[in-house]
Design a protein around this motif. Sequence first.
Motif, mmCIF file in Angstrom:
data_model
loop_
_atom_site.group_PDB
_atom_site.id
_atom_site.type_symbol
_atom_site.label_atom_id
_atom_site.label_comp_id
_atom_site.label_asym_id
_atom_site.label_seq_id
_atom_site.Cartn_x
_atom_site.Cartn_y
_atom_site.Cartn_z
ATOM 1 N N ILE A 108 0.852 -1.340 -0.242
ATOM 2 C CA ILE A 108 0.006 -0.137 0.011
ATOM 3 C C ILE A 108 0.782 1.248 -0.008
ATOM 4 C CG2 ILE A 108 -1.711 1.320 1.320
ATOM 5 C CD1 ILE A 108 -2.829 -0.980 -0.296
ATOM 6 N N ASP A 109 2.057 1.328 0.843
ATOM 7 C CA ASP A 109 2.756 2.436 0.692
ATOM 8 C C ASP A 109 3.322 3.028 -0.614
ATOM 9 O OD1 ASP A 109 2.120 2.275 3.528
ATOM 10 O OD2 ASP A 109 4.242 2.054 4.391
ATOM 11 N N GLN A 110 3.694 2.069 -1.185
ATOM 12 C CA GLN A 110 4.442 2.405 -2.656
ATOM 13 C C GLN A 110 3.830 3.445 -3.376
ATOM 14 O OE1 GLN A 110 7.135 -0.817 -4.299
ATOM 15 N NE2 GLN A 110 5.508 -2.036 -3.255
ATOM 16 N N PRO A 111 2.372 3.070 -3.975
ATOM 17 C CA PRO A 111 1.683 4.015 -4.769
ATOM 18 C C PRO A 111 1.648 5.387 -3.960
ATOM 19 C CG PRO A 111 0.211 2.461 -4.062
ATOM 20 C CD PRO A 111 1.673 1.875 -3.369
ATOM 21 N N ILE A 148 2.704 8.985 -5.954
ATOM 22 C CA ILE A 148 1.517 9.954 -5.876
ATOM 23 C C ILE A 148 2.197 11.156 -5.327
ATOM 24 C CG2 ILE A 148 -0.732 10.662 -5.370
ATOM 25 C CD1 ILE A 148 -1.627 7.795 -5.797
ATOM 26 N N LEU A 149 2.712 11.090 -4.040
ATOM 27 C CA LEU A 149 3.123 12.214 -3.519
ATOM 28 C C LEU A 149 4.289 12.797 -4.049
ATOM 29 C CD1 LEU A 149 3.140 10.957 0.183
ATOM 30 C CD2 LEU A 149 1.691 12.497 -0.749
ATOM 31 N N SER A 164 13.306 -3.833 -5.160
ATOM 32 C CA SER A 164 12.736 -3.711 -6.436
ATOM 33 C C SER A 164 11.413 -2.858 -5.823
ATOM 34 C CB SER A 164 12.272 -4.968 -7.281
ATOM 35 O OG SER A 164 11.681 -5.620 -6.434
ATOM 36 N N GLN A 165 11.109 -2.470 -4.650
ATOM 37 C CA GLN A 165 10.009 -1.847 -4.067
ATOM 38 C C GLN A 165 10.222 -0.694 -3.304
ATOM 39 O OE1 GLN A 165 7.284 -3.953 -4.271
ATOM 40 N NE2 GLN A 165 8.861 -5.295 -5.383
ATOM 41 N N ILE A 202 -3.089 2.705 -5.575
ATOM 42 C CA ILE A 202 -2.759 1.718 -6.605
ATOM 43 C C ILE A 202 -3.733 1.921 -7.687
ATOM 44 C CG2 ILE A 202 -2.463 -0.792 -7.064
ATOM 45 C CD1 ILE A 202 -1.853 -1.214 -3.974
ATOM 46 N N ASP A 203 -4.944 1.760 -7.605
ATOM 47 C CA ASP A 203 -5.819 2.009 -8.717
ATOM 48 C C ASP A 203 -5.747 3.284 -9.593
ATOM 49 O OD1 ASP A 203 -6.617 -0.652 -8.189
ATOM 50 O OD2 ASP A 203 -8.186 0.022 -6.779
#
Length: 575
Positions: free
Chosen positions: A62-65, A69-70, A165-166, A487-488
């Motif tokens: 969840i944190d990655q997108p 976006i930030l 890779s994350q 994410i979406d």
Amino acid sequence: MLSHDKARSFFNVARPALPADTIKKNDAAKLTPLQIILWGFVMATLLVLAWRNWSIPEISWIDQPTYIILSKSLVVGERYGLLYSPRVTEATQFPFGLPLLLVPFGYIVPDNLSGYRILPLLATFLSTSILFWGWSRLAPGLSYWWGLAVCALFAISPLTILYSSQVLSEVVFLPIVLGSVWFVERTVERPMRAWGIWLGILAVLLGFVRTVGWLFLAVLLAYLFWRKGRTIWRQLLLAGFVFCIALGLCVETTSLRYSDLLPGEYVSIGTGIVSRGFAGTNNIAENSTAPGMDMEVSPTPSWPKSYLQLVTGAILFHLDISHILPKRMEEWLQRFLDRSGIPFLRYLPGGVVIAFLGLGMAVWYRRVGVRAFQAVVPIYALVLLLWIWISPRFLYPILPQFILALLLAGNALIQFLVCRMANRTHVMRWTNALTGLVILALVLASLWLNLVAKQNYVDMGDPAKRTEWIRQNTLPNAIVASVYPAIDYLYSGRFYSNLPETLSSPEAFETYLREQNVDYILATAGDEAPAERIKVRSKSIAELPSILNALAKRGILTRRYTWAEGDVGIYQVNR
């Protein structure tokens, strides 16, 4: 009967009392060609394993997108925050450091999210390089062979390979911590002129890549003051000036506001955790493991149990136990432990490792005294005891220290046993040989685990396929309600609204849809999903299918698409 030398206490055996075990500082600082060649082999292996791991989707947590976006909001947004809402930019508790570092990588491959993954890969290489080349200052008094061992076990760890890779803050935070420790030790030994400039820059990185960096900064400053005394005040003032200038430049050149620099939400959460923790209750979150997240929330904090759970979870993550034991056998073992009245055995691996860590830290202190590299560990560990979320990745910023402590504990135990079975003149020869074999076995085991791992870490399925129908069948200005809006949003380019965390009734949910002007709902596939996906649903998501079906029967919703394997069901709101 044992001689006096062989009957001495364990810690006397563990310390470098024997001539062969005593390492002079100059010897420890020397690199050999063999060590450099082996380090190159480790880095090449890391590169191959990391490239192999890029086959998994770009977004797995969840944190990655959110960070991506930030990062976009710093350049194109009216203010720093989440851009997926059609109404306002959503506020966030995440500091701006990682999003700011991501900005240049967004331009490398503008139409592909893989460009952002270059930063964690570079950060992983940087961490491994600092561990090896900066070893003489990270752990002065310990040979470069120890540094090579830690470097190898860290670089080839399944956890490191996965995170390379994350887009996670821990990955980028680690080289900043290692670099800061190296800088502080160099300043103690041989300070540069105007070193306060570099300290100010490091303070910005530490404090604003991860909020817990303020704790690391406080420990490093205390260590610096302890070693250098009042002579550092002038440089601290210079560091404070550089710190303020750097923050001012960030605010003036991006969409940041000065109010965004304060981690208000984290402070309120932390205060609530401590107060409710002492009271024995906690209303922050329900006991659940949310899909897409690798962490668990405990309703009534039991700090010893939580910490055992954290360390045990990290161990099982490294071992990837679901690939060693068949799934049914693993579930049977779990039920057996619960029914037999010995469920605490599930925490036995964590308890053993914690005991070894304590022993290793004691041996480390006895060998080289207090160093900045080890000083941050107990303070950070205490914070983890107080924090509500339990996740193996929280141990990542101190993973190198944990590896070194475990190796030192194992070495001390081997030396303790060898002292009772071998001639005194051959103790170190046998100890070093056996320790080397153990390290080699651990490296080979890590390699094997990386090769057999299936990398099934994405609970939400393939995010690109998950949003494929939305991209192809909805208008660009459509508003979609989703459990994973960040994410979406990245994969479909549509506006999104967060599904409410509590769903009291179909009528309340219908009111929510009207108020938010929702056109579509990206939800679950209901009972059509595979059993393993149904199991990982949180309580609120598990309640969603029945409410959606009730609204569909009344004609409020129409199901338009189902992807059972990925647990995706898309509904259209009828106007």
